[in-house]
Design a protein around this motif. Structure first.
Motif, PDB file in Angstrom:
ATOM      1  N   GLY A  55       0.796  -1.221   0.000  1.00  0.00           N
ATOM      2  CA  GLY A  55       0.000   0.000   0.000  1.00  0.00           C
ATOM      3  C   GLY A  55       0.824   1.265   0.000  1.00  0.00           C
ATOM      4  N   LYS A  56       2.080   1.186  -0.394  1.00  0.00           N
ATOM      5  CA  LYS A  56       2.946   2.367  -0.422  1.00  0.00           C
ATOM      6  C   LYS A  56       3.180   2.815  -1.867  1.00  0.00           C
ATOM      7  CE  LYS A  56       5.482   1.217   3.816  1.00  0.00           C
ATOM      8  NZ  LYS A  56       6.814   0.936   4.399  1.00  0.00           N
ATOM      9  N   LEU A  57       3.604   4.071  -1.982  1.00  0.00           N
ATOM     10  CA  LEU A  57       3.937   4.581  -3.314  1.00  0.00           C
ATOM     11  C   LEU A  57       5.075   3.776  -3.911  1.00  0.00           C
ATOM     12  CD1 LEU A  57       3.841   8.438  -2.676  1.00  0.00           C
ATOM     13  CD2 LEU A  57       2.190   7.111  -3.982  1.00  0.00           C
ATOM     14  N   ASP A  58       4.900   3.355  -5.147  1.00  0.00           N
ATOM     15  CA  ASP A  58       5.935   2.598  -5.842  1.00  0.00           C
ATOM     16  C   ASP A  58       6.714   3.564  -6.726  1.00  0.00           C
ATOM     17  OD1 ASP A  58       7.508   0.841  -7.232  1.00  0.00           O
ATOM     18  OD2 ASP A  58       5.915  -0.663  -7.492  1.00  0.00           O
ATOM     19  N   ILE A  59       7.659   4.294  -6.101  1.00  0.00           N
ATOM     20  CA  ILE A  59       8.418   5.319  -6.808  1.00  0.00           C
ATOM     21  C   ILE A  59       9.259   4.710  -7.920  1.00  0.00           C
ATOM     22  CG2 ILE A  59      10.239   7.057  -6.576  1.00  0.00           C
ATOM     23  CD1 ILE A  59       7.638   7.954  -5.422  1.00  0.00           C
ATOM     24  N   GLU A  60       9.779   3.507  -7.686  1.00  0.00           N
ATOM     25  CA  GLU A  60      10.636   2.869  -8.690  1.00  0.00           C
ATOM     26  C   GLU A  60       9.856   2.587  -9.974  1.00  0.00           C
ATOM     27  OE1 GLU A  60      13.348  -1.159  -9.194  1.00  0.00           O
ATOM     28  OE2 GLU A  60      12.956  -0.365  -7.175  1.00  0.00           O
ATOM     29  N   ARG A  61       8.633   2.074  -9.807  1.00  0.00           N
ATOM     30  CA  ARG A  61       7.813   1.780 -10.983  1.00  0.00           C
ATOM     31  C   ARG A  61       7.393   3.083 -11.686  1.00  0.00           C
ATOM     32  NH1 ARG A  61       2.345  -1.782 -11.109  1.00  0.00           N
ATOM     33  NH2 ARG A  61       2.157  -0.928  -9.031  1.00  0.00           N
ATOM     34  N   ALA A  62       7.063   4.082 -10.889  1.00  0.00           N
ATOM     35  CA  ALA A  62       6.689   5.371 -11.465  1.00  0.00           C
ATOM     36  C   ALA A  62       7.861   5.984 -12.222  1.00  0.00           C
ATOM     37  CB  ALA A  62       6.213   6.321 -10.365  1.00  0.00           C
ATOM     38  N   SER A  63       9.049   5.900 -11.645  1.00  0.00           N
ATOM     39  CA  SER A  63      10.247   6.476 -12.286  1.00  0.00           C
ATOM     40  C   SER A  63      10.539   5.793 -13.613  1.00  0.00           C
ATOM     41  CB  SER A  63      11.456   6.356 -11.358  1.00  0.00           C
ATOM     42  OG  SER A  63      11.268   7.121 -10.190  1.00  0.00           O
ATOM     43  N   LYS A  64      10.322   4.495 -13.663  1.00  0.00           N
ATOM     44  CA  LYS A  64      10.535   3.759 -14.922  1.00  0.00           C
ATOM     45  C   LYS A  64       9.589   4.270 -16.002  1.00  0.00           C
ATOM     46  CE  LYS A  64      10.443  -0.884 -16.948  1.00  0.00           C
ATOM     47  NZ  LYS A  64      10.122  -2.316 -16.716  1.00  0.00           N
ATOM     48  N   ARG A  65       8.317   4.477 -15.642  1.00  0.00           N
ATOM     49  CA  ARG A  65       7.327   4.975 -16.607  1.00  0.00           C
ATOM     50  C   ARG A  65       7.669   6.393 -17.035  1.00  0.00           C
ATOM     51  NH1 ARG A  65       4.830   5.052 -20.947  1.00  0.00           N
ATOM     52  NH2 ARG A  65       2.823   6.125 -21.008  1.00  0.00           N
TER      53      ARG A  65
END
Length: 522
Positions: free
Chosen positions: A120-130
């Motif tokens: 339930g936390k922000l997935d910064i790594e996945r967002a950064s990839k996008r």
């Protein structure tokens, strides 16, 4: 202009009022897939209001919006995003202490791929990839981990654009996107927009800069006083035709630049250093000379010390070190450092200053036009035994209203009731009427329509021909290059160069705006 294509967006009979002010009146506008559309009009023509309705900021009083031919209701920015529409505003809506990635995904739901479903936390790594995928596709240069407070203005703008694309927008609206960009940053932005168009995106640019319309758009739609005037294929029109449609009559577009005569030093600035109240260095060893019968333009990215420079010369800004020397006709010099504006005036030094903050520093909002004129004259001869001369200021107010075409019910009207452009006309007219030997102006035409802007340029040239030393801070490089005899470029509070206005080109000045001694800033 007739078009056989099916519009991606149609706005029909759109009307929006604010009290008694009609911002948009029965506007019809079609927007097509895969085009760059310039929405052109003078300040106050209703461009931003119209697009605020398309992006869900405002709701129209009347009319309808159709997406792919079907009526829709857009009551919020979220509704607009659901229809693939996003807007990048003039004033960025970013959190300074957050990174680019955090700002881009701020407020998005977990089902939009920004949260780790397990924790339930922000997935910064996945967002950064996008984010990197979007940047690679269109040619953006964004570090997802960089904090906003470490970014330049153009980098912040890029984050705003990527934020809209991340949310799936196919129609992007940019409000005055080049207002604070250098020529190099502007061209970089335009290349990105062309890449987006090639990918099938639709781009709408709100602007009043004709050369940018010609450089980037496929089609131009023109508003005047809240009404839709028509649209043109950009490649089939020219600046004069677009201007005539914007204004409603023919306007002369060339800026005269008379040759300087009897040029001699009037203001010498030596090693001027100024800090803000917070101790931040605003001007760093600035030196230059402003000459009689000459326009010295001041160029620079917003916040590079332009405001502090004029205020220091005018006696409104504490000076850490350096000199501001006023040179008399006989060559004698008076150091103005340490004097306030009243002391400078008593010395017989005639300075006129049109500040950036019109109502904060230039005029008193609750006073009428005539009384605002009197603020500059009540200490002068003509006032007897404590009684002020009220006739002369009233005559001056009438003259300014007539010559500069100030729209007002009368000279008894409080200045706060005037539009921004009319407030600026009153301020410029008053300062020029003081018959100064030095005229300093910060963004004199900001908020003015095209016709009024060229009137101000003409007034400045008339002062120059009178032998006045004019120091002109501008934000439009094209105007600075046409109007100025010399251009001083500020970068990070330092002088990065002084160039000849007749021989300099836009790109060389733009480079000086971002580099001091060959080192890039920001």
């Amino acid at each position: 202009m007739q078009d056989s294509r099916t519009p991606a967006v149609s706005m029909r009979n759109i009307t929006k009022t604010f009290g008694t002010i009609v911002a948009n009146n029965k506007v019809d506008l079609d927007i097509y897939k895969g085009e760059i559309l310039s929405l052109l009009g003078e300040n106050g023509s209703g461009k931003t209001t119209l697009m605020n309705m398309l992006s869900g900021i405002y709701y129209p009083d009347d009319g309808e919006i159709l997406i792919d031919g079907k009526p829709v209701q857009i009551s919020s920015p979220k509704d607009a995003y659901d229809y693939g529409i996003g807007m990048i505003h003039q004033h960025f809506k970013l959190v300074n202490i957050f990174s680019a990635a955090q700002n881009i995904i701020l407020g998005m739901e977990s089902d939009q791929g920004v949260k780790n479903t397990r924790f339930g936390k922000l997935d910064i790594e996945r967002a950064s990839k996008r984010i990197r995928e979007i940047c690679d596709l269109y040619g953006f240069d964004v570090d997802p981990d960089q904090k906003v407070y470490d970014m330049s203005v153009s980098q912040k703008q890029t984050v705003e654009i990527v934020k809209v694309l991340y949310r799936g927008a196919d129609i992007l609206i940019l409000d005055e996107p080049t207002a604070v960009l250098t020529p190099q940053e502007t061209e970089k932005l335009f290349n990105v927009l062309r890449n987006m168009k090639a990918d099938g995106k639709t781009v709408i640019i709100i602007t009043h800069k004709l050369h940018e319309v010609e450089a980037i758009s496929d089609r131009v739609a023109i508003l005047r006083k809240g009404e839709y005037i028509g649209d043109l294929i950009t490649s089939e029109t020219n600046a004069q035709e677009m201007t005539n449609m914007m204004v409603g009559r023919e306007v002369k577009l060339n800026i005269e630049r008379p040759e300087p005569k009897d040029v001699k030093p009037r203001i010498r600035v030596k090693d001027l250093t100024v800090r803000s109240e917070d101790g931040i260095l605003k001007l760093d060893n600035v030196s230059f000379t402003a000459n009689t019968g000459e326009v010295l333009g001041i160029a620079g990215i917003s916040g590079c010390g332009q405001k502090e420079l004029l205020e220091a010369i005018a006696g409104l800004q504490p000076i850490e070190k350096g000199e501001v020397l006023y040179v008399e006709d006989d060559g004698s010099e008076t150091n103005l450092v340490g004097m306030d504006p009243l002391e400078i005036d008593k010395k017989g030094v005639s300075l006129a200053f049109v500040p950036e903050d019109r109502l904060g520093m230039g005029l008193v909002a609750n006073m009428n036009l005539a009384d605002n004129m009197m603020l500059r004259s009540f200490r002068r001869k003509g006032s007897i035994a404590g009684f002020t001369d009220r006739k002369t200021p009233r005559d001056l107010a009438e003259k300014v209203v007539e010559e500069l075409e100030v729209v007002t019910p009368g000279i008894e009207t409080p200045v706060r009731r005037l539009s921004g452009g009319n407030v600026q006309k009153v301020l410029v007219g008053r300062e020029i009427a003081m018959n100064p030997t030095v005229l300093m102006s910060a963004y004199a035409v900001r908020g003015l329509d095209i016709n009024a802007s060229y009137t101000i340029y003409d007034l400045i040239n008339r002062q120059k021909e009178r032998g006045v030393a004019v120091i002109f801070v501008g934000e439009d490089l094209d105007v600075l290059l046409e109007l100025s005899d010399r251009i001083l470029v500020l970068c990070g509070g330092k002088v990065s160069g002084i160039v000849d206005g007749r021989t300099a080109d836009k790109n060389s000045v733009g480079l000086l705006m971002t580099k001091v001694g060959g080192d890039a800033v920001g």
